[in-house]
Motif scaffolding. Structure first.
Motif, PDB file in Angstrom:
ATOM      1  N   SER A  32      -5.545   9.725  -5.727  1.00 36.21           N
ATOM      2  CA  SER A  32      -5.437  10.274  -4.375  1.00 36.21           C
ATOM      3  C   SER A  32      -3.974  10.408  -4.000  1.00 36.21           C
ATOM      4  O   SER A  32      -3.197   9.458  -4.161  1.00 36.21           O
ATOM      5  N   VAL A  33      -3.597  11.591  -3.536  1.00 33.68           N
ATOM      6  CA  VAL A  33      -2.259  11.816  -3.002  1.00 33.68           C
ATOM      7  C   VAL A  33      -2.395  12.019  -1.502  1.00 33.68           C
ATOM      8  O   VAL A  33      -3.090  12.934  -1.050  1.00 33.68           O
ATOM      9  N   GLU A  34      -1.737  11.169  -0.742  1.00 35.89           N
ATOM     10  CA  GLU A  34      -1.892  11.165   0.717  1.00 35.89           C
ATOM     11  C   GLU A  34      -0.542  11.406   1.366  1.00 35.89           C
ATOM     12  O   GLU A  34       0.402  10.647   1.169  1.00 35.89           O
ATOM     13  N   GLY A  35      -0.440  12.492   2.142  1.00 38.02           N
ATOM     14  CA  GLY A  35       0.800  12.855   2.796  1.00 38.02           C
ATOM     15  C   GLY A  35       0.811  12.495   4.265  1.00 38.02           C
ATOM     16  O   GLY A  35      -0.066  11.787   4.762  1.00 38.02           O
ATOM     17  N   ALA A  36       1.812  13.019   4.952  1.00 35.45           N
ATOM     18  CA  ALA A  36       1.997  12.721   6.376  1.00 35.45           C
ATOM     19  C   ALA A  36       1.988  13.980   7.230  1.00 35.45           C
ATOM     20  O   ALA A  36       2.353  13.933   8.407  1.00 35.45           O
ATOM     21  N   VAL A  37       1.569  15.123   6.660  1.00 36.49           N
ATOM     22  CA  VAL A  37       1.547  16.378   7.404  1.00 36.49           C
ATOM     23  C   VAL A  37       0.190  16.506   8.096  1.00 36.49           C
ATOM     24  O   VAL A  37      -0.720  17.185   7.615  1.00 36.49           O
ATOM     25  N   ASP A  38       0.061  15.835   9.235  1.00 31.38           N
ATOM     26  CA  ASP A  38      -1.171  15.917  10.004  1.00 31.38           C
ATOM     27  C   ASP A  38      -1.116  17.147  10.909  1.00 31.38           C
ATOM     28  O   ASP A  38      -0.201  17.980  10.821  1.00 31.38           O
ATOM     29  N   ALA A  49      -2.115   9.667 -19.116  1.00 30.77           N
ATOM     30  CA  ALA A  49      -3.199   9.537 -18.150  1.00 30.77           C
ATOM     31  C   ALA A  49      -2.738   8.756 -16.936  1.00 30.77           C
ATOM     32  O   ALA A  49      -1.922   7.840 -17.037  1.00 30.77           O
ATOM     33  N   VAL A  50      -3.295   9.133 -15.780  1.00 31.56           N
ATOM     34  CA  VAL A  50      -3.112   8.382 -14.536  1.00 31.56           C
ATOM     35  C   VAL A  50      -4.506   8.096 -14.001  1.00 31.56           C
ATOM     36  O   VAL A  50      -5.299   9.022 -13.799  1.00 31.56           O
ATOM     37  N   GLU A  51      -4.809   6.808 -13.780  1.00 32.39           N
ATOM     38  CA  GLU A  51      -6.151   6.403 -13.374  1.00 32.39           C
ATOM     39  C   GLU A  51      -6.084   5.450 -12.183  1.00 32.39           C
ATOM     40  O   GLU A  51      -5.231   4.551 -12.154  1.00 32.39           O
ATOM     41  N   ASP A  52      -6.980   5.633 -11.231  1.00 30.65           N
ATOM     42  CA  ASP A  52      -7.156   4.695 -10.123  1.00 30.65           C
ATOM     43  C   ASP A  52      -5.814   4.403  -9.445  1.00 30.65           C
ATOM     44  O   ASP A  52      -5.422   3.241  -9.254  1.00 30.65           O
ATOM     45  N   VAL A  53      -5.137   5.450  -9.064  1.00 37.61           N
ATOM     46  CA  VAL A  53      -3.820   5.337  -8.437  1.00 37.61           C
ATOM     47  C   VAL A  53      -3.838   6.067  -7.100  1.00 37.61           C
ATOM     48  O   VAL A  53      -4.363   7.175  -6.994  1.00 37.61           O
ATOM     49  N   ILE A  54      -3.262   5.442  -6.091  1.00 33.10           N
ATOM     50  CA  ILE A  54      -3.051   6.069  -4.786  1.00 33.10           C
ATOM     51  C   ILE A  54      -1.560   6.339  -4.633  1.00 33.10           C
ATOM     52  O   ILE A  54      -0.741   5.430  -4.796  1.00 33.10           O
ATOM     53  N   ILE A  55      -1.219   7.583  -4.342  1.00 34.14           N
ATOM     54  CA  ILE A  55       0.178   7.968  -4.164  1.00 34.14           C
ATOM     55  C   ILE A  55       0.358   8.415  -2.722  1.00 34.14           C
ATOM     56  O   ILE A  55      -0.326   9.337  -2.263  1.00 34.14           O
ATOM     57  N   THR A  56       1.239   7.754  -1.993  1.00 30.83           N
ATOM     58  CA  THR A  56       1.570   8.194  -0.647  1.00 30.83           C
ATOM     59  C   THR A  56       2.902   8.921  -0.708  1.00 30.83           C
ATOM     60  O   THR A  56       3.854   8.459  -1.337  1.00 30.83           O
ATOM     61  N   VAL A  57       2.958  10.073  -0.053  1.00 32.86           N
ATOM     62  CA  VAL A  57       4.149  10.904  -0.118  1.00 32.86           C
ATOM     63  C   VAL A  57       4.545  11.323   1.292  1.00 32.86           C
ATOM     64  O   VAL A  57       3.783  11.987   1.984  1.00 32.86           O
ATOM     65  N   ASP A  58       5.720  10.877   1.719  1.00 32.04           N
ATOM     66  CA  ASP A  58       6.244  11.261   3.019  1.00 32.04           C
ATOM     67  C   ASP A  58       7.010  12.573   2.894  1.00 32.04           C
ATOM     68  O   ASP A  58       6.895  13.465   3.724  1.00 32.04           O
ATOM     69  N   ARG A  59       7.793  12.686   1.860  1.00 29.67           N
ATOM     70  CA  ARG A  59       8.556  13.892   1.556  1.00 29.67           C
ATOM     71  C   ARG A  59       8.768  13.905   0.047  1.00 29.67           C
ATOM     72  O   ARG A  59       9.125  12.900  -0.544  1.00 29.67           O
ATOM     73  N   GLY A  60       8.507  15.032  -0.591  1.00 28.11           N
ATOM     74  CA  GLY A  60       8.633  15.095  -2.038  1.00 28.11           C
ATOM     75  C   GLY A  60       7.341  15.553  -2.682  1.00 28.11           C
ATOM     76  O   GLY A  60       6.546  16.270  -2.077  1.00 28.11           O
ATOM     77  N   VAL A  61       7.106  15.148  -3.918  1.00 35.59           N
ATOM     78  CA  VAL A  61       5.929  15.556  -4.680  1.00 35.59           C
ATOM     79  C   VAL A  61       5.200  14.303  -5.165  1.00 35.59           C
ATOM     80  O   VAL A  61       5.824  13.385  -5.698  1.00 35.59           O
ATOM     81  N   GLY A  62       3.888  14.293  -4.992  1.00 33.37           N
ATOM     82  CA  GLY A  62       3.126  13.119  -5.404  1.00 33.37           C
ATOM     83  C   GLY A  62       3.105  12.936  -6.904  1.00 33.37           C
ATOM     84  O   GLY A  62       3.522  11.911  -7.424  1.00 33.37           O
ATOM     85  N   LEU A  63       2.599  13.945  -7.625  1.00 31.29           N
ATOM     86  CA  LEU A  63       2.453  13.837  -9.075  1.00 31.29           C
ATOM     87  C   LEU A  63       2.859  15.147  -9.728  1.00 31.29           C
ATOM     88  O   LEU A  63       2.403  16.223  -9.320  1.00 31.29           O
TER      89      LEU A  63
END
Length: 448
Positions: free
Chosen positions: A137-143, A109-123
């Protein structure tokens, strides 16, 4: 000092005792290795650089400001076990590679985790029989600006970032549980669910360049998920909010797909059932079904202000009960190998079997309902209580074969407004959209 002492009140096994917070990867790994099944380790209130391995049945939880930064060549790895292995309450920075990786045949299990990903895979999770992902939440940089430089060939090694990647997880009896999972500003893939059994409840998939959620085989249900602001960028293929391929079985309830530069929902083969679906503002169609897909749609579904068609189906079967389609706008589409035409249809069904009941199509730019019977004949489609309204020169409801418009088929159609006169005067053939106009996405060739 008080903060350090308070962390020691938690029943945590630390090799170094309670003398200091665990703020380096080697000390934290030692504590994890010593914890044993059912043990719990609390990371320090700090940034910790380096990869970690959480043994089966161990829980790693963070403090208020814990940040795990595994780096480009490492991950936070959870080994599923008979007792659930858990990562909870912290932030992970994925600057290349995989941020959080889960494997093994047990529970994780993964709970209450924020993953920021600049390049690669969050989870990434592969082969986990019992999986829970909650408030992640997985948050990237591709705006929007970065989308204009991201090719559709982008991989994690070539500037791409993927949000969530599940392969062979869950079982029919115990699907993987995703709850309040958000994926933002990643691309060319938001979530990939491959050969998996998944139940996803709540969450936003927003600002993805490419495909928001791809379901490749397996069986997936989505409830209360919102997909928004899908970007095409410089990619050749349209953006897709939700795509199902390779015989996937898909069910959704309360799915919202809004504001996209492509297709809201597309199905290539397999079966899909949508209840209370809302698709708004998709440039290249609301819902598409092709490659002999089976589509069921209704229970208060609404498709509004989409380009090209609200529903576009070629072959297969379509059963609709309780659907309203309004405001479809004219959009250029392939109607042959190279020929294009402007299309703006509420429902366009070509060579389709099934039924339409309690359907309203109004104010669509070209026509409300177009049935091209192909070789199967009009008898393959049952109609009950269909309302077709039109304005200006638009048509309401037309059925046709290769010879032209059919007559005597429309006893269940109630025409409103301009459609009464326009349909009576209509004598030509209307172009139908080629399946080649939107090729469904295929899973990435590269596996993490």
């Amino acid at each position: 000092m008080l903060r350090h002492l308070s962390s020691c009140l938690v029943p945590v096994l630390l090799l170094l005792g309670c003398q200091a917070e665990l703020c380096d990867a080697s000390s934290l790994q030692a504590a994890l290795d010593a914890a044993g099944e059912g043990g719990r380790v609390r990371a320090g209130d700090c940034r910790i650089e380096g990869g970690l391995r959480i043994p089966p049945g161990v829980t790693l939880e963070g403090a208020e400001e814990t940040v795990l930064a595994p780096g480009a060549d490492a991950s936070i790895v959870l080994q599923a076990g008979p007792t659930e292995t858990t990562l909870r309450g912290l932030r992970v920075e994925a600057l290349g590679g995989v941020g959080v990786q889960l494997g093994g045949e047990g529970a994780a299990a993964v709970e209450d985790v924020i993953i920021t990903v600049d390049r690669g895979v969050g989870l990434v999770a592969e082969g986990v029989a019992r999986l829970r992902v909650t408030r992640v939440s997985v948050e990237g940089a591709v705006d929007a600006a970065a989308a204009m430089t991201l090719p559709d060939t982008a991989t994690p090694e070539r500037g791409g970032s993927y949000g969530l990647w599940l392969v062979d997880v869950g079982t029919e009896a115990a699907p993987a549980e995703l709850s309040d999972v958000d994926l933002r500003d990643v691309g060319p893939w938001g979530g990939v669910l491959a050969s998996s059994q998944v139940r996803w409840t709540g969450g936003d998939v927003e600002g993805v360049t490419g495909t928001g959620v791809l379901v490749q085989g397996g069986a997936v249900s989505l409830e209360g998920v919102r997909v928004a602001t899908l970007r095409q960028g410089i990619q050749l293929a349209p953006a897709y909010g939700l795509a199902s391929v390779d015989g996937a079985s898909l069910e959704t309830r309360g799915l919202v797909v809004t504001d996209g530069e492509g297709v809201g929902v597309i199905h290539a083969g397999g079966g899909a059932t949508h209840a209370a679906l809302s698709v708004v503002g998709q440039r290249r169609g609301g819902v598409r079904a092709q490659a002999d897909a089976t589509l069921r749609l209704g229970e208060g579904s609404v498709l509004t202000a989409n380009g090209l068609a609200g529903v576009l189906a070629v072959g297969g079967s379509v059963d609709v009960e309780g659907l309203e389609i309004t405001g479809t706008v004219l959009t250029s589409a392939l109607v042959g190998e190279i020929i294009r035409a402007d299309v703006g249809d509420g429902l366009q069904l070509t060579g389709v079997r099934g039924s339409l009941a309690s359907v309203i199509v109004r104010d669509n730019a070209r026509i409300g309902l177009l049935i091209d019977v192909g070789a199967i004949g009009i008898g393959a489609l049952t109609l009950t209580d269909v309302t077709a309204g039109a304005e200006g020169s638009a048509l309401g409801a037309v059925a046709q074969d290769d010879a032209g418009p059919l007559s005597g088929w429309d006893g269940a159609i109630t025409r409103e407004g301009a459609s009464v006169a326009n349909d009576a005067a209509h004598a030509g053939l209307l172009d139908t959209v080629s399946p080649a106009d939107a090729t469904p996405p295929s899973a990435p060739a590269l596996r993490p």
